[in-house]
Design a protein around this motif. Structure first.
Motif, PDB file in Angstrom:
ATOM      1  N   THR A 291      40.358   8.980 -34.963  1.00  0.00           N
ATOM      2  CA  THR A 291      39.563   7.769 -35.179  1.00  0.00           C
ATOM      3  C   THR A 291      38.143   8.034 -34.702  1.00  0.00           C
ATOM      4  O   THR A 291      37.933   8.434 -33.542  1.00  0.00           O
ATOM      5  CB  THR A 291      40.152   6.568 -34.410  1.00  0.00           C
ATOM      6  OG1 THR A 291      41.510   6.382 -34.812  1.00  0.00           O
ATOM      7  CG2 THR A 291      39.354   5.313 -34.671  1.00  0.00           C
ATOM      8  N   LEU A 292      37.155   7.809 -35.584  1.00  0.00           N
ATOM      9  CA  LEU A 292      35.740   7.937 -35.246  1.00  0.00           C
ATOM     10  C   LEU A 292      35.177   6.552 -35.008  1.00  0.00           C
ATOM     11  O   LEU A 292      35.431   5.618 -35.795  1.00  0.00           O
ATOM     12  CB  LEU A 292      34.973   8.646 -36.365  1.00  0.00           C
ATOM     13  CG  LEU A 292      35.455  10.063 -36.711  1.00  0.00           C
ATOM     14  CD1 LEU A 292      34.612  10.658 -37.844  1.00  0.00           C
ATOM     15  CD2 LEU A 292      35.417  10.964 -35.491  1.00  0.00           C
ATOM     16  N   LYS A 293      34.348   6.406 -33.944  1.00  0.00           N
ATOM     17  CA  LYS A 293      33.808   5.103 -33.563  1.00  0.00           C
ATOM     18  C   LYS A 293      32.304   5.212 -33.381  1.00  0.00           C
ATOM     19  O   LYS A 293      31.753   6.286 -33.129  1.00  0.00           O
ATOM     20  CB  LYS A 293      34.443   4.648 -32.246  1.00  0.00           C
ATOM     21  CG  LYS A 293      35.954   4.543 -32.317  1.00  0.00           C
ATOM     22  CD  LYS A 293      36.527   4.102 -30.976  1.00  0.00           C
ATOM     23  CE  LYS A 293      38.041   4.034 -31.020  1.00  0.00           C
ATOM     24  NZ  LYS A 293      38.624   3.619 -29.717  1.00  0.00           N
ATOM     25  N   ASP A 294      31.609   4.061 -33.491  1.00  0.00           N
ATOM     26  CA  ASP A 294      30.181   4.016 -33.271  1.00  0.00           C
ATOM     27  C   ASP A 294      29.872   3.725 -31.812  1.00  0.00           C
ATOM     28  O   ASP A 294      30.773   3.727 -30.956  1.00  0.00           O
ATOM     29  CB  ASP A 294      29.530   2.976 -34.193  1.00  0.00           C
ATOM     30  CG  ASP A 294      30.101   1.587 -33.968  1.00  0.00           C
ATOM     31  OD1 ASP A 294      30.922   1.426 -33.007  1.00  0.00           O
ATOM     32  OD2 ASP A 294      29.761   0.658 -34.707  1.00  0.00           O
ATOM     33  N   LEU A 300      34.884   3.481 -37.326  1.00  0.00           N
ATOM     34  CA  LEU A 300      34.153   3.881 -38.528  1.00  0.00           C
ATOM     35  C   LEU A 300      35.069   4.562 -39.540  1.00  0.00           C
ATOM     36  O   LEU A 300      35.077   4.209 -40.724  1.00  0.00           O
ATOM     37  CB  LEU A 300      32.999   4.825 -38.153  1.00  0.00           C
ATOM     38  CG  LEU A 300      31.919   4.229 -37.216  1.00  0.00           C
ATOM     39  CD1 LEU A 300      30.881   5.293 -36.871  1.00  0.00           C
ATOM     40  CD2 LEU A 300      31.255   3.024 -37.859  1.00  0.00           C
ATOM     41  N   ALA A 335      32.151  13.958 -42.264  1.00  0.00           N
ATOM     42  CA  ALA A 335      31.990  12.538 -41.965  1.00  0.00           C
ATOM     43  C   ALA A 335      31.006  11.856 -42.888  1.00  0.00           C
ATOM     44  O   ALA A 335      30.844  10.627 -42.807  1.00  0.00           O
ATOM     45  CB  ALA A 335      31.521  12.373 -40.506  1.00  0.00           C
ATOM     46  N   VAL A 338      28.186   8.924 -42.011  1.00  0.00           N
ATOM     47  CA  VAL A 338      28.597   8.169 -40.816  1.00  0.00           C
ATOM     48  C   VAL A 338      28.167   8.945 -39.589  1.00  0.00           C
ATOM     49  O   VAL A 338      28.462  10.152 -39.464  1.00  0.00           O
ATOM     50  CB  VAL A 338      30.127   7.946 -40.804  1.00  0.00           C
ATOM     51  CG1 VAL A 338      30.548   7.265 -39.505  1.00  0.00           C
ATOM     52  CG2 VAL A 338      30.539   7.125 -42.005  1.00  0.00           C
ATOM     53  N   ALA A 340      28.958   9.225 -36.047  1.00  0.00           N
ATOM     54  CA  ALA A 340      29.960   8.826 -35.030  1.00  0.00           C
ATOM     55  C   ALA A 340      29.439   9.129 -33.644  1.00  0.00           C
ATOM     56  O   ALA A 340      28.844  10.177 -33.390  1.00  0.00           O
ATOM     57  CB  ALA A 340      31.274   9.556 -35.263  1.00  0.00           C
ATOM     58  N   TYR A 343      35.246   8.983 -30.343  1.00  0.00           N
ATOM     59  CA  TYR A 343      36.452   9.306 -31.100  1.00  0.00           C
ATOM     60  C   TYR A 343      37.679   9.067 -30.212  1.00  0.00           C
ATOM     61  O   TYR A 343      37.571   8.910 -28.987  1.00  0.00           O
ATOM     62  CB  TYR A 343      36.422  10.761 -31.573  1.00  0.00           C
ATOM     63  CG  TYR A 343      36.604  11.751 -30.454  1.00  0.00           C
ATOM     64  CD1 TYR A 343      37.848  12.351 -30.202  1.00  0.00           C
ATOM     65  CD2 TYR A 343      35.537  12.104 -29.620  1.00  0.00           C
ATOM     66  CE1 TYR A 343      38.014  13.261 -29.176  1.00  0.00           C
ATOM     67  CE2 TYR A 343      35.698  13.017 -28.598  1.00  0.00           C
ATOM     68  CZ  TYR A 343      36.944  13.588 -28.369  1.00  0.00           C
ATOM     69  OH  TYR A 343      37.107  14.483 -27.352  1.00  0.00           O
TER      70      TYR A 343
END
Length: 350
Positions: A291-294, A300, A335, A338, A340, A343
């Motif tokens: 899981t990739l997050k901002d 994301l 990606a 995006v 990132a 994660y």
């Protein structure tokens, strides 16, 4: 005139006359306890006793005398308002004559009358003796007629009815029971072949139950007893099944991980991680969720990878995650646009 007064302090009685009372306005001093009191306020009326019948006169003992004491009564000769220290003592004895007592050997007349009455009662009792207490008691009276019972129509004077006869108890064993017992004895016991058949069926049932338990728990048995895995795999090959590896996800943990951008490739990111099996037996490789997050920890991109996608060819060819072993994971992900900032890795079994 002579009066009898009594000391309020020690209760001693004295004789006083009019001249003594007039000398100090009635104030006197007790010759026994020296208490000063007003004699008229403590006069005692002495009742005269009846004169007894003539009898030899003898002196009564000192204990039977009148309570008037032999102490002297002192009449003060002073002003009533003066202190007791200025009182002048005037002796005046006050003793009453002794009383005469009747001789002890002569009984009073009422006592003789009581003795005569007792003698008369005793003679009457002797003339009418009491019956023998050991004689038989008189016959008891006839019982009263039985009263009418509540709820019944028979009156008390009606003749008693005989109680209904009780039914005879039934026998414990009847003819039918005897016939059934004879019939049961006449049957011949089952042959030994029937007993053998039942024993064989019981053994087959136990074996089937044991095989079913082994089939359900084949994975755990192979993990706890690794020597039994070849036999279980051969048995499953004959039955068309397989022996899977254990899937205890609690024993699989990430020891280290890192997410970095690939230089000269702004859309590529590289994921590196070290996965370890802490179990004492081999297990299957788990699935990986990335899981990739901002910067605000918002998701994301989320994607799931199978073991063949993140393992090296040699590790994938082995087919199992050995006990207490580690595996290196290296992946490059596109990606796109995006960007990132964080994660997370999640390992699971489907």
């Amino acid at each position: 005139m002579t009066y009898t007064t009594q000391c309020p302090n020690c209760q001693t009685r004295f004789k006083v006359n009019d001249s003594q009372l007039a000398a100090a306005d009635g104030l006197v001093r007790c010759g026994r306890c020296s208490h000063v009191f007003k004699a008229p306020d403590h006069f005692v009326v002495v009742r005269s006793e009846p004169v007894p019948a003539p009898a030899p006169v003898f002196e009564a003992p000192p204990s039977s005398r009148d309570p008037v004491d032999d102490f002297e009564l002192e009449v003060p000769d002073f002003d009533p308002q003066a202190q007791p220290d200025d009182v002048q003592i005037l002796p005046e004895p006050a003793i009453e004559p002794p009383l005469s007592a009747a001789p002890r050997d002569i009984a009073p007349e009422p006592l003789q009358q009581d003795v005569e009455a007792f003698q008369r009662a005793l003679s009457e009792a002797m003339q009418n003796p009491i019956g023998n207490p050991f004689d038989e008691p008189p016959p008891a009276a006839a019982p009263a007629p039985e009263p009418e019972v509540f709820g019944s129509r028979r009156r008390a004077d009606a003749p008693a009815q005989e109680p209904p006869a009780r039914p005879e108890p039934e026998p414990l064993f009847t003819d039918a029971d005897a016939e059934e017992e004879e019939e049961a004895r006449s049957h011949k016991p089952a042959g030994p072949w029937l007993n053998g058949l039942l024993a064989t069926l019981a053994v087959l049932g136990l074996l089937f139950l044991a095989a079913q338990l082994v089939y359900i728990n084949r994975t755990r048995i192979a993990a706890e007893v690794p020597e039994s895995r070849p036999a279980l795999e051969n048995l499953c090959a004959a039955l068309g099944c397989e022996v899977p590896w254990p899937t205890d996800i609690a024993r699989i943990r990430t020891e280290w991980s890192e997410l970095a951008f690939v230089p000269d490739y702004p859309n590529l990111i590289q994921l590196s991680a070290t996965l370890k099996n802490h179990a004492q037996y081999p297990q299957a490789y788990p699935m990986l969720e990335v899981t990739l997050k901002d910067g605000d920890d918002q998701v994301l991109i989320r994607k799931v990878f199978a073991p063949k996608e993140y393992l090296k060819p040699d590790d994938l060819k082995l087919g199992r995650f050995n006990a207490n072993s580690e595996v290196k994971v290296t992946m490059r992900l596109d990606a796109g646009k995006v960007h990132a900032m964080g994660y997370s890795l999640y390992w699971f079994y489907p």
